[in-house]
Scaffold this motif. Sequence first.
Motif, short mmCIF file in Angstrom:
data_model
loop_
_atom_site.label_atom_id
_atom_site.label_comp_id
_atom_site.label_asym_id
_atom_site.label_seq_id
_atom_site.Cartn_x
_atom_site.Cartn_y
_atom_site.Cartn_z
N VAL A 186 28.49 48.04 -28.24
CA VAL A 186 29.34 47.64 -27.12
C VAL A 186 28.61 46.82 -26.07
N GLU A 232 33.88 43.61 -21.09
CA GLU A 232 32.81 44.05 -22.00
C GLU A 232 31.61 44.58 -21.23
N CYS A 285 37.19 38.56 -20.13
CA CYS A 285 36.74 39.33 -21.30
C CYS A 285 35.30 39.79 -21.11
N SER A 286 34.47 38.90 -20.58
CA SER A 286 33.08 39.28 -20.33
C SER A 286 32.99 40.40 -19.29
N GLY A 307 28.34 41.96 -26.34
CA GLY A 307 29.25 40.91 -25.90
C GLY A 307 29.85 40.13 -27.06
N THR A 317 39.13 49.61 -23.05
CA THR A 317 39.24 49.25 -24.47
C THR A 317 40.67 48.80 -24.82
N LEU A 339 40.91 45.21 -23.81
CA LEU A 339 40.18 44.37 -24.75
C LEU A 339 40.97 44.17 -26.04
#
Length: 504
Positions: free
Chosen positions: A248, A399, A395-396, A251, A367, A370
């Motif tokens: 996880v 994460e 998104c980064s 990235g 999660t 994501l």
Amino acid sequence: NQPIATVTDHAHVMEAKNWHAERAYANIRYVSVAIATDISCLRVKRWEEVPNEDIIQEHGVVYDSPDADVREEVDLEHLPHRDPDTRRENNVYDENGRRIPRLHGKSRRNTKPCGLLVNLETISELFSSYIPDHPDAAIDEDAYAGEQTSTPSISVYPQAFLRSMGHIQCDTVLPHFAPFISDIRRATSRRPRVVDLDDDRPLPDEYDVFGETVDGTQGVPPVVIPSACQFYNEISHRIRPSAALHDVQQGRITSALAGAYGNAATKATHDARVRECKMGLPHQKYDNKISLDDVPRALRLENIYIIQCDSLKPEKRNGMSIYKDIIVPLARAWSHPSIFQVLRPHLRVFASHAFPQVYQWTTFGITSLLELLWAHQLPILEAGNKPRHEVVELCSVLERTLAYAHTGNARVLASKLMRPLWLVQSLLEQGLPTFAPSVRMTSSISNPIAISSADWPTSDNLNVPAIASKRSQAYKAGFHIELSINKLSPHVFLQYSTQERHCI
């Protein structure tokens, strides 16, 4: 992970022989070793009393305290197994001060062990200065090689967004080990060399011409120097081969999205990232690893020492003596009441069904976002199109937030972007992630999380939007990308007053 200080005498002898044969310590100046032990916990169904006759037959004399100066011999026939008021076990101890179990716990068949983490709010108390209760246990001044003069540096790593529970690292060992280290030094340290000041030969390294010791008693550097320690749950070894290779924290989803902006040379890497995420997202791979019944849950306590071979007695400068006189006593010290009993209040126990599943529970919101984001972006990638730059950055952010839940390392947080979004403060001070109102989350699969260009945080110059994915793009996938998010017009932020821009 070589077993040491095993219970059976045969294994103990074999270990000592292996240490003796592996290296010629006469030619080695110093050795760094990590000595670890595991603490495990099981739910007990019932307790069975150990017959007093069995204890006497095995140990002979038993005492009411581990302290040799104050303990008294105990007649087990007049000491019940449990305290009648508290129902707790009445502890007794052997000649070496170690507890003798009087009750054996019986668990159900196939009972899974509980999970253990460290109480981060109280663990620092154990690393404060240790004052022995009696002179015979006085700490050797050189047991810590001068480290007692400084405050230990403790790094904490909260797990699963649980701000007060997690792992730790420290630049020294618990001060309660000092009496054990002192005993080892007195038993193994050589005498100082005799020096003739009228001789023209160079003086030994440890000799001080002004008559003062350099380091250690009588001018001999300490045989054992405590270097560092770390306490962490053993599941870390199951879910990652090394500290930097946790699924996880790679990235992968961000790399798959950002790779769409790569060139022909990076297309193969980008395609591999997309295929990898299609097979399973990083957190889904983690879920598969912890779904096994034999997942480890014990707490590993690891001390790191430096053994200075030049300071050993000549007859003890060999593998067998180093193992018997240094390694085994240091390993067995963990179970001594003076250490284990003071450590127990600083541990937190999770039921077997709650650990490591607690990581899944606390990160469910992240999660889920994501998964929604990837479900919408995958068709875009497969069609040969590029995702929006804001999507790559968000998104980064997600994460990195997930990586913090699993590692507790604040270095994974991109503060320039994540602090204005309230994530840095909420994670470090409160535990669970909290998003600023500018981050909008919807139930729509086409746009599960978004933030407008006007609300996007900027760097110090207020013209360049802050980003979180640059490191992932530059180092993880090797992409050379000119982020078009940086092409957002600098005039976007001019609609705000100076104070408002600083708040953003």
